[in-house]
Design a protein around this motif. Structure first.
Motif, mmCIF file in Angstrom:
data_model
loop_
_atom_site.group_PDB
_atom_site.id
_atom_site.type_symbol
_atom_site.label_atom_id
_atom_site.label_comp_id
_atom_site.label_asym_id
_atom_site.label_seq_id
_atom_site.Cartn_x
_atom_site.Cartn_y
_atom_site.Cartn_z
ATOM 1 N N UNK A 115 0.854 -1.179 0.000
ATOM 2 C CA UNK A 115 0.000 0.000 0.000
ATOM 3 C C UNK A 115 0.891 1.231 0.000
ATOM 4 N N UNK A 116 0.440 2.269 -0.661
ATOM 5 C CA UNK A 116 1.184 3.516 -0.618
ATOM 6 C C UNK A 116 0.359 4.561 0.117
ATOM 7 N N UNK A 117 1.071 5.453 0.783
ATOM 8 C CA UNK A 117 0.398 6.527 1.500
ATOM 9 C C UNK A 117 0.107 7.675 0.545
ATOM 10 N N UNK A 118 -0.931 8.448 0.832
ATOM 11 C CA UNK A 118 -1.219 9.622 -0.010
ATOM 12 C C UNK A 118 -0.253 10.754 0.351
ATOM 13 N N UNK A 119 0.974 10.600 -0.089
ATOM 14 C CA UNK A 119 2.028 11.546 0.263
ATOM 15 C C UNK A 119 3.057 11.599 -0.853
ATOM 16 N N UNK A 120 3.974 12.518 -0.723
ATOM 17 C CA UNK A 120 5.032 12.707 -1.708
ATOM 18 C C UNK A 120 5.146 14.185 -2.001
ATOM 19 N N UNK A 121 5.346 14.515 -3.250
ATOM 20 C CA UNK A 121 5.422 15.923 -3.637
ATOM 21 C C UNK A 121 4.042 16.566 -3.486
ATOM 22 N N UNK A 122 4.011 17.880 -3.596
ATOM 23 C CA UNK A 122 2.740 18.587 -3.496
ATOM 24 C C UNK A 122 1.773 18.125 -4.592
ATOM 25 N N UNK A 123 2.265 17.973 -5.810
ATOM 26 C CA UNK A 123 1.404 17.536 -6.918
ATOM 27 C C UNK A 123 0.860 16.132 -6.665
ATOM 28 N N UNK A 124 1.707 15.229 -6.185
ATOM 29 C CA UNK A 124 1.266 13.860 -5.884
ATOM 30 C C UNK A 124 0.205 13.894 -4.786
ATOM 31 N N UNK A 125 0.453 14.687 -3.760
ATOM 32 C CA UNK A 125 -0.505 14.799 -2.656
ATOM 33 C C UNK A 125 -1.836 15.372 -3.133
ATOM 34 N N UNK A 126 -1.798 16.349 -4.027
ATOM 35 C CA UNK A 126 -3.030 16.907 -4.577
ATOM 36 C C UNK A 126 -3.790 15.847 -5.387
ATOM 37 N N UNK A 127 -3.064 15.034 -6.124
ATOM 38 C CA UNK A 127 -3.723 13.977 -6.896
ATOM 39 C C UNK A 127 -4.408 12.985 -5.961
ATOM 40 N N UNK A 128 -3.733 12.638 -4.859
ATOM 41 C CA UNK A 128 -4.352 11.729 -3.886
ATOM 42 C C UNK A 128 -5.552 12.377 -3.206
ATOM 43 N N UNK A 129 -5.460 13.672 -2.896
ATOM 44 C CA UNK A 129 -6.595 14.367 -2.286
ATOM 45 C C UNK A 129 -7.780 14.381 -3.262
ATOM 46 N N UNK A 130 -7.509 14.630 -4.539
ATOM 47 C CA UNK A 130 -8.568 14.608 -5.552
ATOM 48 C C UNK A 130 -9.196 13.218 -5.615
ATOM 49 N N UNK A 131 -8.377 12.167 -5.511
ATOM 50 C CA UNK A 131 -8.894 10.798 -5.521
ATOM 51 C C UNK A 131 -9.838 10.562 -4.354
ATOM 52 N N UNK A 132 -9.471 11.051 -3.170
ATOM 53 C CA UNK A 132 -10.334 10.812 -2.015
ATOM 54 C C UNK A 132 -11.629 11.626 -2.114
ATOM 55 N N UNK A 133 -11.573 12.823 -2.679
ATOM 56 C CA UNK A 133 -12.793 13.607 -2.913
ATOM 57 C C UNK A 133 -13.672 12.885 -3.935
ATOM 58 N N UNK A 134 -13.036 12.292 -4.936
ATOM 59 C CA UNK A 134 -13.779 11.543 -5.954
ATOM 60 C C UNK A 134 -14.509 10.365 -5.319
ATOM 61 N N UNK A 135 -13.865 9.673 -4.391
ATOM 62 C CA UNK A 135 -14.515 8.554 -3.704
ATOM 63 C C UNK A 135 -15.708 9.044 -2.890
ATOM 64 N N UNK A 136 -15.576 10.220 -2.271
ATOM 65 C CA UNK A 136 -16.693 10.779 -1.513
ATOM 66 C C UNK A 136 -17.855 11.126 -2.450
ATOM 67 N N UNK A 137 -17.518 11.717 -3.594
ATOM 68 C CA UNK A 137 -18.560 12.025 -4.587
ATOM 69 C C UNK A 137 -19.263 10.746 -5.021
ATOM 70 N N UNK A 138 -18.487 9.699 -5.229
ATOM 71 C CA UNK A 138 -19.065 8.415 -5.625
ATOM 72 C C UNK A 138 -20.025 7.896 -4.555
#
Length: 188
Positions: A115-138
């Motif tokens: 498993x990978x954590x939602x971390x890394x560079x700012x851009x990577x972290x933003x992509x992971x945050x967008x993914x979690x918002x997408x799951x909430x929308x779903x």
């Protein structure tokens, strides 16, 4: 084209209600409003991701930005679909395109063994945050589909595929940026 707004404030929502695209009024905490509001939040966060990608020193692959731009337009369509009962804008080809792009991005990535954590560079972290918002929308769209039978199953499929797309995009951005993925270490 829809109505042009000459005045941004209407005062019609001061009583805690909001208008849907068909003219009907619902409470601002209505499940339908929560669903399209979360899709709007996701769209906004993808805009933040695109701005961060444009600001990094290493070049961002053009197709990633153009794909994110297209996704923003598709999310706006999805929000419109959710805002207007019995209205369908999301098409099967949008889901198929996400799958093709997923396969393409995933080809260059190493197999995921941890498993990978939602971390890394700012851009990577933003992509992971967008993914979690997408799951909430779903989740909100799913809940809405359980209450109302006029929600297209393609809306759920699109969000499900998009969250996978954003996960793989985060991994892809990490590799392109020369970063490493932050692996989860189980607590003792």
């Amino acid at each position: 084209m829809g109505h042009r707004l000459s005045k941004i404030y209407t005062k019609t929502g001061d009583d805690g209600s909001t208008g849907l695209g068909d003219g009907s009024r619902v409470p601002k905490d209505d499940l339908r409003v929560e669903a399209y509001g979360t899709v709007d939040e996701l769209n906004s966060f993808i805009g933040v991701l695109r701005a961060q990608l444009a600001a990094v020193s290493s070049p961002v692959p053009h197709d990633l930005d153009s794909n994110l731009s297209r996704i923003q337009h598709e999310l706006f369509d999805l929000g419109g679909e959710l805002c207007i009962p019995n209205f369908i804008l999301v098409k099967e080809h949008s889901i198929q395109r996400l799958e093709q792009e997923l396969d393409h991005m995933n080809e260059a990535l190493p197999m995921l063994k941890d498993f990978i954590l939602p971390a890394g560079s700012l851009a990577v972290s933003y992509a992971h945050a967008a993914r979690s918002i997408c799951r909430r929308a779903e989740r909100h769209v799913y809940s809405l589909s359980q209450r109302e039978d006029n929600i297209s199953p393609l809306a759920l499929q699109y969000l499900n595929r998009l969250s996978d797309w954003l996960f793989v995009a985060a991994r892809h951005i990490s590799r392109e940026d020369g970063g490493t993925e932050v692996l989860w270490v189980k607590s003792e």
